[in-house]
Write a protein that holds these residues in place. Sequence first.
Motif, mmCIF file in Angstrom:
data_model
loop_
_atom_site.group_PDB
_atom_site.id
_atom_site.type_symbol
_atom_site.label_atom_id
_atom_site.label_comp_id
_atom_site.label_asym_id
_atom_site.label_seq_id
_atom_site.Cartn_x
_atom_site.Cartn_y
_atom_site.Cartn_z
ATOM 1 N N SER A 334 0.821 -1.220 0.149
ATOM 2 C CA SER A 334 0.006 -0.182 -0.244
ATOM 3 C C SER A 334 0.830 1.562 -0.039
ATOM 4 O O SER A 334 0.492 2.239 -0.537
ATOM 5 C CB SER A 334 -0.860 -0.061 1.272
ATOM 6 O OG SER A 334 -0.409 0.493 2.268
ATOM 7 N N LYS A 335 2.047 1.116 0.440
ATOM 8 C CA LYS A 335 2.972 2.331 0.555
ATOM 9 C C LYS A 335 3.611 2.652 -0.926
ATOM 10 O O LYS A 335 3.877 3.739 -1.232
ATOM 11 C CB LYS A 335 4.164 2.101 1.474
ATOM 12 C CG LYS A 335 3.455 2.422 2.907
ATOM 13 C CD LYS A 335 4.695 2.112 4.080
ATOM 14 C CE LYS A 335 4.198 2.562 5.388
ATOM 15 N NZ LYS A 335 4.592 2.196 6.436
ATOM 16 N N LEU A 336 3.636 1.561 -1.689
ATOM 17 C CA LEU A 336 4.063 1.756 -3.248
ATOM 18 C C LEU A 336 2.975 2.379 -3.747
ATOM 19 O O LEU A 336 3.214 3.460 -4.525
ATOM 20 C CB LEU A 336 4.194 0.350 -3.724
ATOM 21 C CG LEU A 336 5.306 -0.515 -3.407
ATOM 22 C CD1 LEU A 336 5.702 -1.838 -4.132
ATOM 23 C CD2 LEU A 336 6.812 0.303 -3.477
ATOM 24 N N PHE A 337 1.442 2.246 -3.657
ATOM 25 C CA PHE A 337 0.482 3.000 -4.085
ATOM 26 C C PHE A 337 0.713 4.521 -3.702
ATOM 27 O O PHE A 337 0.377 5.418 -4.578
ATOM 28 C CB PHE A 337 -0.594 2.475 -3.638
ATOM 29 C CG PHE A 337 -1.108 1.410 -4.721
ATOM 30 C CD1 PHE A 337 -1.636 1.335 -5.948
ATOM 31 C CD2 PHE A 337 -1.092 -0.004 -4.054
ATOM 32 C CE1 PHE A 337 -2.148 0.214 -6.770
ATOM 33 C CE2 PHE A 337 -1.561 -1.195 -4.832
ATOM 34 C CZ PHE A 337 -1.918 -0.796 -6.229
ATOM 35 N N TRP A 338 0.927 4.459 -2.588
ATOM 36 C CA TRP A 338 1.078 5.765 -1.863
ATOM 37 C C TRP A 338 2.214 6.707 -2.473
ATOM 38 O O TRP A 338 1.752 7.884 -2.836
ATOM 39 C CB TRP A 338 1.538 5.806 -0.023
ATOM 40 C CG TRP A 338 1.454 7.148 0.514
ATOM 41 C CD1 TRP A 338 0.437 7.923 0.750
ATOM 42 C CD2 TRP A 338 3.041 7.437 0.825
ATOM 43 N NE1 TRP A 338 1.137 8.916 1.516
ATOM 44 C CE2 TRP A 338 2.694 8.566 1.586
ATOM 45 C CE3 TRP A 338 3.999 6.931 1.052
ATOM 46 C CZ2 TRP A 338 3.478 9.352 2.154
ATOM 47 C CZ3 TRP A 338 5.156 7.554 1.512
ATOM 48 C CH2 TRP A 338 5.085 8.875 2.155
ATOM 49 N N ALA A 339 3.357 6.056 -2.695
ATOM 50 C CA ALA A 339 4.479 7.041 -3.214
ATOM 51 C C ALA A 339 4.216 7.120 -4.718
ATOM 52 O O ALA A 339 4.474 8.168 -5.006
ATOM 53 C CB ALA A 339 5.768 6.046 -3.110
ATOM 54 N N GLU A 344 -1.155 10.587 -2.576
ATOM 55 C CA GLU A 344 -2.697 11.012 -2.583
ATOM 56 C C GLU A 344 -3.306 9.617 -1.997
ATOM 57 O O GLU A 344 -4.419 9.853 -1.395
ATOM 58 C CB GLU A 344 -3.429 11.183 -4.150
ATOM 59 C CG GLU A 344 -2.890 12.734 -4.328
ATOM 60 C CD GLU A 344 -3.488 13.074 -5.549
ATOM 61 O OE1 GLU A 344 -4.507 12.134 -6.136
ATOM 62 O OE2 GLU A 344 -3.266 14.303 -6.013
ATOM 63 N N ILE A 345 -3.057 8.426 -2.539
ATOM 64 C CA ILE A 345 -3.542 7.361 -2.025
ATOM 65 C C ILE A 345 -3.057 6.751 -0.598
ATOM 66 O O ILE A 345 -1.855 6.328 -0.484
ATOM 67 C CB ILE A 345 -3.529 5.956 -3.003
ATOM 68 C CG1 ILE A 345 -4.182 6.450 -4.250
ATOM 69 C CG2 ILE A 345 -4.156 4.783 -2.575
ATOM 70 C CD1 ILE A 345 -3.893 5.612 -5.557
ATOM 71 N N SER A 346 -3.669 6.872 0.554
ATOM 72 C CA SER A 346 -3.241 6.904 1.757
ATOM 73 C C SER A 346 -2.818 5.263 2.120
ATOM 74 O O SER A 346 -3.629 4.524 1.620
ATOM 75 C CB SER A 346 -3.825 7.440 2.907
ATOM 76 O OG SER A 346 -5.136 6.648 2.822
ATOM 77 N N PHE A 347 -1.662 5.167 2.551
ATOM 78 C CA PHE A 347 -1.360 3.647 2.904
ATOM 79 C C PHE A 347 -2.050 3.015 4.089
ATOM 80 O O PHE A 347 -2.770 3.876 4.738
ATOM 81 C CB PHE A 347 0.239 3.473 3.113
ATOM 82 C CG PHE A 347 0.677 4.232 4.044
ATOM 83 C CD1 PHE A 347 0.778 4.209 5.476
ATOM 84 C CD2 PHE A 347 1.405 5.463 3.779
ATOM 85 C CE1 PHE A 347 1.352 4.877 6.471
ATOM 86 C CE2 PHE A 347 1.986 6.366 4.834
ATOM 87 C CZ PHE A 347 1.851 6.011 5.963
ATOM 88 N N LEU A 348 -2.147 1.769 4.160
ATOM 89 C CA LEU A 348 -2.919 1.110 5.277
ATOM 90 C C LEU A 348 -2.268 1.439 6.658
ATOM 91 O O LEU A 348 -0.830 1.388 6.732
ATOM 92 C CB LEU A 348 -2.802 -0.399 5.120
ATOM 93 C CG LEU A 348 -3.577 -1.261 4.233
ATOM 94 C CD1 LEU A 348 -3.243 -2.691 4.489
ATOM 95 C CD2 LEU A 348 -4.951 -0.792 4.464
#
Length: 427
Positions: A334-339, A344-348
């Motif tokens: 989820s942090k890869l999506f965040w980065a 914009e997409i908050s991590f879990l």
Amino acid sequence: MSSTKIFKGDIVFTTTPERFTLIENGFIVVVNGKVDNVYTVLPETYKNFQITDYSNKLIIPGMNDLHCHASQFKHLGMAMDKELIPWLNDYTFPEESRFKDTEYSKRIYGKFIKEIWKQGTTRIALFATVHKNSSMDLIELFINSGLGAFVGKVNMDTNCPPYICETLESSLEDTEEMIIKYKDRSSLVKPIITPRFVPSCSSELLKGLGELSIKYNVPVQSHLSENRNEIAWVKELFPALKYYGDVYNKFNLFGQTPTLMAHCSFSSDEEIALMKENNVMAVHCPSSNLNVGSGMMPIRKFLDNNIRLGFGSDISGGHTCSIFKTMVYAIQVSKLFWANSNKEISFLSNPEAFYIATKGGGSFFGKVGSFEKDYEFDALIIDDSNLNYANYTLEQRLERFIYVGDDRHILHRYVSGNLIEEPKGIA
Ligand code: GUN
Ligand code: FE
């Protein structure tokens, strides 16, 4: 006769994904295997009751693994160099074909169940293989263990090598026989209908399985939108249907009874909307997605859309049976999506991941995964004394155990109020 047990320790659970409920030096009163109440100070009424004292230990809900292939246990941590379809053909199908031999399967399943017990998994949804006899042995093993499980005999009658391919008739007959034999045998261990995935099932098989699921009110599990080539193949096989999940839906295998769909890495907005409408649970298997190179499941999208979520180890695409480690992989992905989304997409968050592993996934098994009133007392007792420093908060202790702890820190496991000893296997 009513039985009351009282447990004392440092209690952590989640009632919602937003935050932990933390009770240091608290008490859990369990009546007939279910949580009656949780207290910071034990009421006078209980003053003459015996207390199981786990002071300074963490008491947390048991882990729920919503997607796993028990039959791939021997390949744990191996054969990571191919993507899904060649991986199935070259490694997985040959290994699964060995489960025709029930001596072999008993050996592997016996080792498997010890491992998940060790890692703190108290409930699990499992794929066995196409073989009826070894699948039934797996059910018996779970009944003997005291752990909770849905066990699926795998169905596949097309697009697979002959040594593992069923006929339509035998696939349906064997599945029905297993359902009849086990649907009411145990409150903790039950059959689940398990079409492997769309490409390995003919339309007639999917139709027949959907009919069985409704006739006996049995849940369903399968794979969904895991890998791009797989999705393209499903489109070729069912060109008239709008998207992958639409195929299951057409055959009453998509929420018509409680349903688990593993992966959902490339689910379209429409597919997600249908999951929402049909109350289908998405099972995130980050370890497998990384190892088999399938893709990344956009878990925030599922949370924002209020899709039910659980975690899966997906052995042996995944390389660990630990749902704690699965939580860590899910947070990292989820942090890869965040980065990649410019934040914009908050991590879990930690409570979100913990909620998915406990109350989220647990909901597939009933009132499981929390210490709220009437929940089954599925719990782990964690001795984190060698991980922990005096100034750590309870929340920090839990985080540290999840990231760097392992099975050596798990002292005890409970399911429905019963202490579960290491499974012995079957003769
Ligand atoms: N899709 C169909 N079968 C399988 C399997 O065994 N593992 C994974 N990860 N995906 C699948
Ligand atoms: Fe899988």
